[in-house]
Write a protein that holds these residues in place. Structure first.
Motif, PDB file in Angstrom:
ATOM      1  N   PHE A  79     -17.690 -16.410 -36.287  1.00 51.60           N
ATOM      2  CA  PHE A  79     -16.237 -16.391 -36.109  1.00 51.60           C
ATOM      3  C   PHE A  79     -15.848 -15.192 -35.252  1.00 51.60           C
ATOM      4  O   PHE A  79     -16.373 -14.095 -35.434  1.00 51.60           O
ATOM      5  N   HIS A  80     -14.912 -15.439 -34.339  1.00 53.39           N
ATOM      6  CA  HIS A  80     -14.468 -14.409 -33.400  1.00 53.39           C
ATOM      7  C   HIS A  80     -12.961 -14.552 -33.190  1.00 53.39           C
ATOM      8  O   HIS A  80     -12.390 -15.615 -33.405  1.00 53.39           O
ATOM      9  N   PRO A  81     -12.312 -13.479 -32.695  1.00 47.88           N
ATOM     10  CA  PRO A  81     -10.866 -13.563 -32.452  1.00 47.88           C
ATOM     11  C   PRO A  81     -10.537 -14.271 -31.132  1.00 47.88           C
ATOM     12  O   PRO A  81     -11.213 -14.077 -30.128  1.00 47.88           O
ATOM     13  N   TYR A  82      -9.506 -15.101 -31.199  1.00 49.71           N
ATOM     14  CA  TYR A  82      -8.979 -15.829 -30.044  1.00 49.71           C
ATOM     15  C   TYR A  82      -7.460 -15.705 -30.068  1.00 49.71           C
ATOM     16  O   TYR A  82      -6.869 -15.370 -31.082  1.00 49.71           O
ATOM     17  N   ARG A  83      -6.830 -16.039 -28.929  1.00 53.09           N
ATOM     18  CA  ARG A  83      -5.371 -16.021 -28.838  1.00 53.09           C
ATOM     19  C   ARG A  83      -4.912 -17.293 -28.120  1.00 53.09           C
ATOM     20  O   ARG A  83      -5.463 -17.643 -27.072  1.00 53.09           O
ATOM     21  N   ASP A  84      -3.916 -17.954 -28.703  1.00 52.17           N
ATOM     22  CA  ASP A  84      -3.284 -19.091 -28.039  1.00 52.17           C
ATOM     23  C   ASP A  84      -1.779 -18.849 -27.998  1.00 52.17           C
ATOM     24  O   ASP A  84      -1.321 -17.748 -28.316  1.00 52.17           O
ATOM     25  N   ASP A  99     -14.643 -33.959 -21.566  1.00 52.43           N
ATOM     26  CA  ASP A  99     -13.578 -33.678 -20.594  1.00 52.43           C
ATOM     27  C   ASP A  99     -13.353 -32.182 -20.390  1.00 52.43           C
ATOM     28  O   ASP A  99     -12.458 -31.774 -19.668  1.00 52.43           O
ATOM     29  N   GLY A 100     -14.179 -31.343 -21.054  1.00 53.91           N
ATOM     30  CA  GLY A 100     -14.072 -29.898 -20.898  1.00 53.91           C
ATOM     31  C   GLY A 100     -13.220 -29.223 -21.948  1.00 53.91           C
ATOM     32  O   GLY A 100     -13.072 -28.004 -21.951  1.00 53.91           O
ATOM     33  N   ARG A 101     -12.646 -29.992 -22.848  1.00 58.84           N
ATOM     34  CA  ARG A 101     -11.808 -29.426 -23.896  1.00 58.84           C
ATOM     35  C   ARG A 101     -12.666 -28.544 -24.809  1.00 58.84           C
ATOM     36  O   ARG A 101     -13.693 -28.948 -25.308  1.00 58.84           O
ATOM     37  N   PHE A 102     -12.217 -27.312 -25.027  1.00 57.62           N
ATOM     38  CA  PHE A 102     -12.870 -26.295 -25.855  1.00 57.62           C
ATOM     39  C   PHE A 102     -12.455 -26.557 -27.298  1.00 57.62           C
ATOM     40  O   PHE A 102     -11.269 -26.573 -27.597  1.00 57.62           O
ATOM     41  N   VAL A 103     -13.408 -26.783 -28.210  1.00 54.40           N
ATOM     42  CA  VAL A 103     -13.092 -27.132 -29.590  1.00 54.40           C
ATOM     43  C   VAL A 103     -13.469 -25.965 -30.503  1.00 54.40           C
ATOM     44  O   VAL A 103     -14.625 -25.552 -30.565  1.00 54.40           O
ATOM     45  N   LEU A 104     -12.464 -25.432 -31.193  1.00 55.90           N
ATOM     46  CA  LEU A 104     -12.661 -24.334 -32.129  1.00 55.90           C
ATOM     47  C   LEU A 104     -12.328 -24.808 -33.537  1.00 55.90           C
ATOM     48  O   LEU A 104     -11.485 -25.682 -33.725  1.00 55.90           O
ATOM     49  N   GLU A 105     -12.993 -24.208 -34.518  1.00 50.62           N
ATOM     50  CA  GLU A 105     -12.636 -24.440 -35.916  1.00 50.62           C
ATOM     51  C   GLU A 105     -12.227 -23.102 -36.493  1.00 50.62           C
ATOM     52  O   GLU A 105     -13.010 -22.152 -36.504  1.00 50.62           O
ATOM     53  N   ASP A 106     -10.969 -22.999 -36.956  1.00 46.10           N
ATOM     54  CA  ASP A 106     -10.488 -21.718 -37.474  1.00 46.10           C
ATOM     55  C   ASP A 106     -10.988 -21.491 -38.899  1.00 46.10           C
ATOM     56  O   ASP A 106     -11.645 -22.355 -39.492  1.00 46.10           O
ATOM     57  N   GLU A 107     -10.700 -20.321 -39.436  1.00 44.22           N
ATOM     58  CA  GLU A 107     -11.216 -19.945 -40.758  1.00 44.22           C
ATOM     59  C   GLU A 107     -10.669 -20.822 -41.882  1.00 44.22           C
ATOM     60  O   GLU A 107     -11.272 -20.916 -42.947  1.00 44.22           O
ATOM     61  N   ALA A 108      -9.569 -21.525 -41.634  1.00 44.64           N
ATOM     62  CA  ALA A 108      -9.006 -22.447 -42.622  1.00 44.64           C
ATOM     63  C   ALA A 108      -9.646 -23.831 -42.516  1.00 44.64           C
ATOM     64  O   ALA A 108      -9.321 -24.728 -43.283  1.00 44.64           O
ATOM     65  N   GLY A 109     -10.555 -23.998 -41.543  1.00 42.82           N
ATOM     66  CA  GLY A 109     -11.219 -25.285 -41.364  1.00 42.82           C
ATOM     67  C   GLY A 109     -10.479 -26.246 -40.455  1.00 42.82           C
ATOM     68  O   GLY A 109     -10.878 -27.385 -40.287  1.00 42.82           O
ATOM     69  N   TYR A 114      -8.533 -27.102 -26.877  1.00 32.69           N
ATOM     70  CA  TYR A 114      -7.824 -26.445 -25.782  1.00 32.69           C
ATOM     71  C   TYR A 114      -8.374 -26.860 -24.425  1.00 32.69           C
ATOM     72  O   TYR A 114      -9.587 -26.950 -24.238  1.00 32.69           O
ATOM     73  N   LEU A 115      -7.480 -27.031 -23.485  1.00 34.68           N
ATOM     74  CA  LEU A 115      -7.860 -27.208 -22.094  1.00 34.68           C
ATOM     75  C   LEU A 115      -7.886 -25.839 -21.415  1.00 34.68           C
ATOM     76  O   LEU A 115      -7.545 -24.824 -22.013  1.00 34.68           O
ATOM     77  N   PHE A 116      -8.255 -25.824 -20.157  1.00 35.42           N
ATOM     78  CA  PHE A 116      -8.421 -24.602 -19.379  1.00 35.42           C
ATOM     79  C   PHE A 116      -7.192 -23.692 -19.478  1.00 35.42           C
ATOM     80  O   PHE A 116      -6.067 -24.137 -19.276  1.00 35.42           O
TER      81      PHE A 116
END
Length: 126
Positions: A79-84, A99-109, A114-116
């Motif tokens: 797990f690492h910090p990100y900002r949206d 399609d290049g979409r970045f898939v993250l799973e946060d600490e809440a599951g 996200y796209l570029f």
């Protein structure tokens, strides 16, 4: 049709941009590299991967390419910090969609996709 670009800083020592953390291969390894050799190697690999992609049915890509890509991604474990647009959060990389979409799973599951430029790495948690 597709146009793709590759940007690699090889022997650069000084950077004149507003990029937050530019670095070159020479700065990382302390070695000077032959640009023609680097170009030949990159072109050879791009051609080999392109041929693998051409051999696949439309819309699919080989599992080997996907696995190598995922293994090479920055922060591919833990797990690492990100900002949206909604603020800062901690998440782990769950994958990258075709399609290049970045898939993250946060600490809440919760899964976040996200796209570029829709999400940023937080490099300094201060």
């Amino acid at each position: 049709c597709c146009i793709a670009g590759i940007g690699v800083n090889i022997n650069q020592e000084v950077f004149y941009s507003d990029a937050p953390n530019p670095v070159s291969l020479m700065q990382i390894t302390g070695q000077i590299y032959s640009l023609p050799d680097i170009l030949t190697n990159i072109l050879s690999r791009v051609h080999a991967y392109y041929e693998q992609l051409r051999a696949e049915p439309d819309g699919e890509y080989p599992a080997e390419i996907a696995a190598r890509y995922a293994a090479a991604l920055y922060r591919n474990t833990g797990f690492h910090p990100y900002r949206d647009a909604d603020g800062t959060f901690r998440a782990r990389l769950a994958g990258v969609e075709p399609d290049g979409r970045f898939v993250l799973e946060d600490e809440a599951g919760r899964t976040r996709k996200y796209l570029f430029k829709e999400v940023q790495y937080v490099l300094n948690e201060t």
